[in-house]
Design an enzyme around this catalytic site. Structure first.
Site, mmCIF file in Angstrom:
data_model
loop_
_atom_site.group_PDB
_atom_site.id
_atom_site.type_symbol
_atom_site.label_atom_id
_atom_site.label_comp_id
_atom_site.label_asym_id
_atom_site.label_seq_id
_atom_site.Cartn_x
_atom_site.Cartn_y
_atom_site.Cartn_z
ATOM 1 N N LYS A 61 -18.901 8.999 19.014
ATOM 2 C CA LYS A 61 -18.829 8.365 17.698
ATOM 3 C C LYS A 61 -19.706 7.118 17.645
ATOM 4 O O LYS A 61 -20.509 6.943 16.729
ATOM 5 C CB LYS A 61 -17.376 8.008 17.371
ATOM 6 C CG LYS A 61 -17.197 7.271 16.044
ATOM 7 C CD LYS A 61 -17.681 8.088 14.863
ATOM 8 C CE LYS A 61 -17.763 7.292 13.595
ATOM 9 N NZ LYS A 61 -16.498 6.947 12.991
ATOM 10 N N LYS A 72 -22.675 0.447 -0.705
ATOM 11 C CA LYS A 72 -23.480 1.622 -1.072
ATOM 12 C C LYS A 72 -22.864 2.223 -2.307
ATOM 13 O O LYS A 72 -21.707 1.913 -2.654
ATOM 14 C CB LYS A 72 -23.500 2.645 0.068
ATOM 15 C CG LYS A 72 -22.160 3.274 0.362
ATOM 16 C CD LYS A 72 -22.280 4.409 1.339
ATOM 17 C CE LYS A 72 -20.972 5.143 1.448
ATOM 18 N NZ LYS A 72 -21.059 6.326 2.323
ATOM 19 N N LYS A 117 0.851 -1.204 0.000
ATOM 20 C CA LYS A 117 0.000 0.000 0.000
ATOM 21 C C LYS A 117 0.882 1.247 0.000
ATOM 22 O O LYS A 117 0.641 2.200 -0.752
ATOM 23 C CB LYS A 117 -0.907 -0.004 1.250
ATOM 24 C CG LYS A 117 -1.984 1.062 1.256
ATOM 25 C CD LYS A 117 -2.612 1.246 2.625
ATOM 26 C CE LYS A 117 -3.627 0.175 2.982
ATOM 27 N NZ LYS A 117 -4.278 0.464 4.293
ATOM 28 N N GLU A 125 -17.722 7.027 3.314
ATOM 29 C CA GLU A 125 -17.047 6.578 2.097
ATOM 30 C C GLU A 125 -17.809 7.115 0.895
ATOM 31 O O GLU A 125 -19.028 7.212 0.914
ATOM 32 C CB GLU A 125 -16.982 5.051 2.072
ATOM 33 C CG GLU A 125 -16.024 4.495 3.122
ATOM 34 C CD GLU A 125 -15.886 2.977 3.065
ATOM 35 O OE1 GLU A 125 -15.736 2.374 4.139
ATOM 36 O OE2 GLU A 125 -15.975 2.433 1.957
ATOM 37 N N CYS A 134 -18.361 0.257 8.923
ATOM 38 C CA CYS A 134 -18.599 0.984 10.177
ATOM 39 C C CYS A 134 -19.882 0.609 10.909
ATOM 40 O O CYS A 134 -19.837 0.103 12.031
ATOM 41 C CB CYS A 134 -18.551 2.482 9.906
ATOM 42 S SG CYS A 134 -16.948 3.005 9.291
#
Ligand code: UDX
Length: 465
Positions: free
Chosen positions: A220, A336, A44, A171, A276
């Site tokens: 959160k 999504k 990465k 995202e 999440c």
């Protein structure tokens, strides 16, 4: 956004360059900060250094190129280097879930030890990953335990403290959310830490809420659990709509006009997924159960959400009678629209169940097919990855929409009718207008909006009322 305070900007390090860390690192470089980004995934790091982003996120490619050209971004696989270089260390490592739903904090603990072993002056360690409340206390304890004695005892330069600064990046909208957040939440205990984070967030115009570290951590989880609850609520209403013949999209519109409710996150469909919501919900439930608290509401939210997959598979059965051997067009694999992320994607759960029923799937997704093929390799005649909607629709007995990509709102119905074996659309995201689909000669099945479908008879006692 040039800043006259460039000179005294603190050096930032971002530990972990995933869906949270990379947009965060590049966002701060864009705001004029010197940033050292590190990740222990060497491939990465090599990709990022070469100007390639390791995942699809609108605008991130361009921002990476700008950041590399600015000379203010250093990308390294050495956590030690990042720790030693930065003053404000944003912890953005993964916090996946364990079998029992608990958050797996192994990566956070590992980072805490490495930071402790590399203290070379004051460090503000800022949690940005989503972590259960009181995690900062554990990090602090771990760092005190592993900090080299020479670095701590009596050497003020080696002080460290913890802060919590949860991110709310979505995202597909990560950069928009980074540069234009609704709010910034900062949990910090000392004036020194607060002053540093005020400097870091000086360029932002949104409300900045300063609170305790524990409260910020919990905010959160509470925020994500509430949004998940809103989605499961409207999905529960969708079930009731189907039972009485109402249209959930109209119900959501009517509810949403009340500013106390708000229309956002009232889209009924295949349920919520992603990295999440599912894991944060379970981690929040676990946090409460661990303390002997009842969290029935959130358990129901999870249950309603898991039921969505079953409900859409039932709709396929009801539309096709026999699913075995039927060719189905499946539009959408990502959890999504706007991302190539398939983690906890409801679409994949639907696909898995349909394959178990013996269906032959022709699937399409604008961005997520590569990631999906790694988990679900193509099987000739059973699972075909198609490079276009047309190819996926060819000879299909029904077309399923499972991800809310914008392009699936503009399907060429006339063309699809020519390509498909039988004109049936099962709209798992309520993207289409039922009337125009029906007038194009299709059977239309939505989620909580089948005004035309058979009503569920009221029970004797409700009929008696
Ligand atoms: C979420 C939070 O929104 C973000 O603030 C946090 O930082 C990370 O988690 P993300 O996971 O990117 O962001 O997805 P989000 O846009 O919130 O959607 C979550 C899931 O809910 C998706 O599967 C989406 O399709 C689904 N959803 C969303 C619905 O089913 N209905 C809705 O009305 C909204």
């Amino acid at each position: 956004m040039s800043d006259p305070h460039a000179a005294e900007k603190p050096k930032l390090s971002v530990l972990g360059l995933g869906h949270v860390g990379l947009p965060t690192a590049l966002g701060f470089v864009e705001l004029g900060f010197e940033v050292t980004g590190c990740d222990d995934d060497t491939s990465k790091v090599a990709m990022i250094r070469a100007g390639q982003t390791p995942f699809y996120e609108p605008g991130l490619d361009a921002l990476l190129k700008r950041a590399l050209a600015s000379g203010r971004l250093t990308v390294t696989e050495s956590v030690e280097q990042a720790v030693r270089t930065g003053t404000v260390l944003f912890v953005c490592v993964g916090t996946p879930q364990k079998e029992n739903g608990e958050a797996d904090l192994g990566q956070v603990e590992a980072i805490a030890r490495t930071i402790a072993r590399n203290l070379n002056g004051y460090k503000l360690v800022v949690e940005k990953s989503t972590v259960p409340a009181v995690t900062a206390q554990w990090i602090s304890k771990t760092m005190a335990r592993f900090a080299k004695p020479s670095n701590i005892s009596g050497n003020p330069a080696a002080e460290f403290e913890l802060a919590s600064n949860p991110e709310f990046l979505q995202e597909g909208k990560a950069l928009e959310n980074f540069f234009n957040p609704d709010r910034i939440i900062i949990g910090v205990e000392s004036e020194r830490g607060r002053a540093l984070l005020e400097q870091v967030y000086r360029p932002f115009k949104c409300p900045i809420l300063f609170t305790t570290v524990c409260t910020a951590e919990l905010t959160k989880h509470a925020a994500n659990a509430f949004l998940s609850t809103k989605i499961s609520f409207i999905n529960m209403v969708a079930e009731i709509c189907e039972a009485v013949g109402a249209d959930v999209t109209e119900v959501a519109k009517g509810m949403g006009l009340d500013p106390r409710i708000g229309r956002e996150f009232l889209n009924a469909g295949v349920g919520f997924g992603g990295y999440c919501f599912p894991k944060d919900l379970r981690a929040f439930i676990h946090l409460a159960h661990e303390r002997g608290l009842d969290c029935g509401l959130l358990c129901e939210v999870d249950k309603i959400n898991r039921r969505r997959v079953e409900i859409i598979v039932k709709k396929v059965r009801r539309a096709l009678w026999v699913v075995q051997g039927k060719k189905l067009c499946v539009l959408g694999l990502a959890f999504k629209g706007g991302t190539d992320d398939i983690r906890e994607s409801p679409a994949l759960n639907v696909i898995t169940d349909l394959l178990k029923e013996g269906a032959c799937l022709q699937v399409h997704d604008p961005q997520a097919m590569e990631a999906c093929q790694k988990e679900h390799p193509a099987q000739p005649g059973r699972l075909e990855y198609c490079s276009s909607v047309d190819e996926a629709a060819r000879g299909a007995e029904a077309l399923l929409i499972l991800t809310d990509w914008e392009e699936y709102r503009r399907l060429d119905l006339k063309r699809l009718k020519e390509l498909m074996e039988s004109p049936i659309i099962i709209d798992g995201r309520n993207l289409l207008d039922p009337e125009s689909v029906r007038s194009a000669g299709f059977e239309y099945v939505g989620m909580g909006r089948d005004a035309g479908a058979k009503r569920r008879p009221a029970t004797a006692e409700s009929a008696a009322q």
